[in-house]
Write an enzyme that holds these catalytic residues in place. Structure first.
Site, PDB file in Angstrom:
ATOM      1  N   SER A  73       0.858  -1.187   0.000  1.00  0.00           N
ATOM      2  CA  SER A  73       0.000   0.000   0.000  1.00  0.00           C
ATOM      3  C   SER A  73       0.892   1.234   0.000  1.00  0.00           C
ATOM      4  CB  SER A  73      -0.915   0.008   1.236  1.00  0.00           C
ATOM      5  OG  SER A  73      -1.851  -1.040   1.151  1.00  0.00           O
ATOM      6  N   LYS A 113      -7.203   1.917  -2.964  1.00  0.00           N
ATOM      7  CA  LYS A 113      -6.773   1.476  -1.633  1.00  0.00           C
ATOM      8  C   LYS A 113      -6.751   2.648  -0.656  1.00  0.00           C
ATOM      9  CE  LYS A 113      -5.296  -0.928   1.797  1.00  0.00           C
ATOM     10  NZ  LYS A 113      -4.070  -1.719   1.870  1.00  0.00           N
ATOM     11  N   LYS A 165       0.548   5.978   8.025  1.00  0.00           N
ATOM     12  CA  LYS A 165       1.160   6.168   6.700  1.00  0.00           C
ATOM     13  C   LYS A 165       0.077   6.272   5.630  1.00  0.00           C
ATOM     14  CE  LYS A 165       2.142   2.648   4.457  1.00  0.00           C
ATOM     15  NZ  LYS A 165       1.507   1.758   3.460  1.00  0.00           N
TER      16      LYS A 165
END
Length: 297
Positions: free
Chosen positions: A99, A174, A242
């Site tokens: 990701s 995502k 993140k």
């Protein structure tokens, strides 16, 4: 079962390890590399093969899958001097399932194309449990023909495998996923503290909520963590922090306002600043407890 393929799997962490094992179960020849040897040993015990380096792992691979924590690791593992693109044969299909930012996926495609190497960005949702059970949702960006080749392999890892657009599109979807998940976990945590403070039978309350419009995969997967205050990481707050940075930057780039997402991003950052970064993201509950003046154990 799809036709057996020679697959190199780079990154055997919480997600990558069960994913690689599921590819072995599906009949593929899987060679794994990881910075920590015990993860390689676990893949070998599951019927795979171990490698001593990225170059060793990918030397005979038809397909390379990478599953690492963030953009710097993808740049090192895929683009580095000793990385994937420097060592695979022309025509190899490289599938990055990390990701990361859409920009990094586009950068990987741009570096690979002149070498005749094909790439897909294919991040996943479903957490550790989804990886173990092979029920991940996989959102894939890249060329449609490459997706068609990859789909039988990805079907061994997930139950929802969908091509969502060109390079970088998987990462964009995502980012939206991580926004939705973070907001859901935060409001579930708030509901838990509200119900407990009101003296309601919490397990019964969450069961009945799960059967109505408030029900969600987040509620089903994370309610036990919150009831039992067990926050062993399936997906660490550090990583969700993140990801919230990725979605915030991506939204700014396309001019999309995320008012609720911005608040939740700050709450995720607060959890990390309070020492909860290594815990599962369901530990956002601890932040609600702090704000409510409760003792956090």
């Amino acid at each position: 079962m799809s036709a057996s393929r020679k697959i190199a799997f780079i990154g055997l962490g919480i997600m990558g390890s069960p994913m690689a094992a599921n590819l072995v179960k599906a009949g593929h020849t899987v060679t794994g590399f990881n910075l920590q040897q015990p993860a390689i040993d676990a893949l070998v015990a599951a019927g795979g093969k171990g490698a001593t380096s990225i170059a060793d792992a990918v030397k005979d691979a038809e397909i390379v899958i990478t599953m690492v924590p963030a953009d710097p690791q993808v740049e090192q593992v895929v683009l580095g001097a000793d990385g994937v693109l420097a060592n695979v044969a022309e025509g190899t299909l490289v599938i990055d399932m990390s990701s990361i930012t859409p920009q990094t996926s586009i950068k990987v495609e741009a570096a690979a194309k002149p070498k005749g190497i094909r790439t897909l960005d294919a991040p996943v949702s479903g957490g550790e449990a989804g990886a173990i059970e092979a029920v991940l949702s996989i959102m894939v960006g890249g060329d449609a023909a490459d997706f068609a080749e990859a789909k039988p392999i990805l079907d061994a890892l997930g139950t929802t495998v969908i091509h969502v657009g060109p390079a970088g599109a998987g990462q964009t979807v995502k980012a939206a996923n991580q926004l939705i998940v973070a907001v859901n976990i935060q409001v579930l945590a708030e509901a838990v503290v509200f119900l407990e403070n009101a003296g309601v039978d919490l397990p019964a309350a969450l069961d009945v909520l799960g059967g109505g419009l408030a029900g969600s995969t987040v509620l089903n997967r994370k309610k036990a963590n919150m009831i039992d205050r067990q926050f062993a990481p399936g997906f660490r707050i550090d990583l969700h922090h993140k990801d919230m940075g990725i979605v915030t930057d991506a939204a700014r780039a396309v001019g999309a306002a995320l008012p609720v997402g911005a608040v939740v991003a700050q709450l995720v950052a607060s959890a990390r600043a309070n020492g909860d970064g290594s815990l599962d993201h369901s530990a956002l509950l601890r932040g609600v407890e702090r704000l409510s003046g409760r003792e956090v154990k």
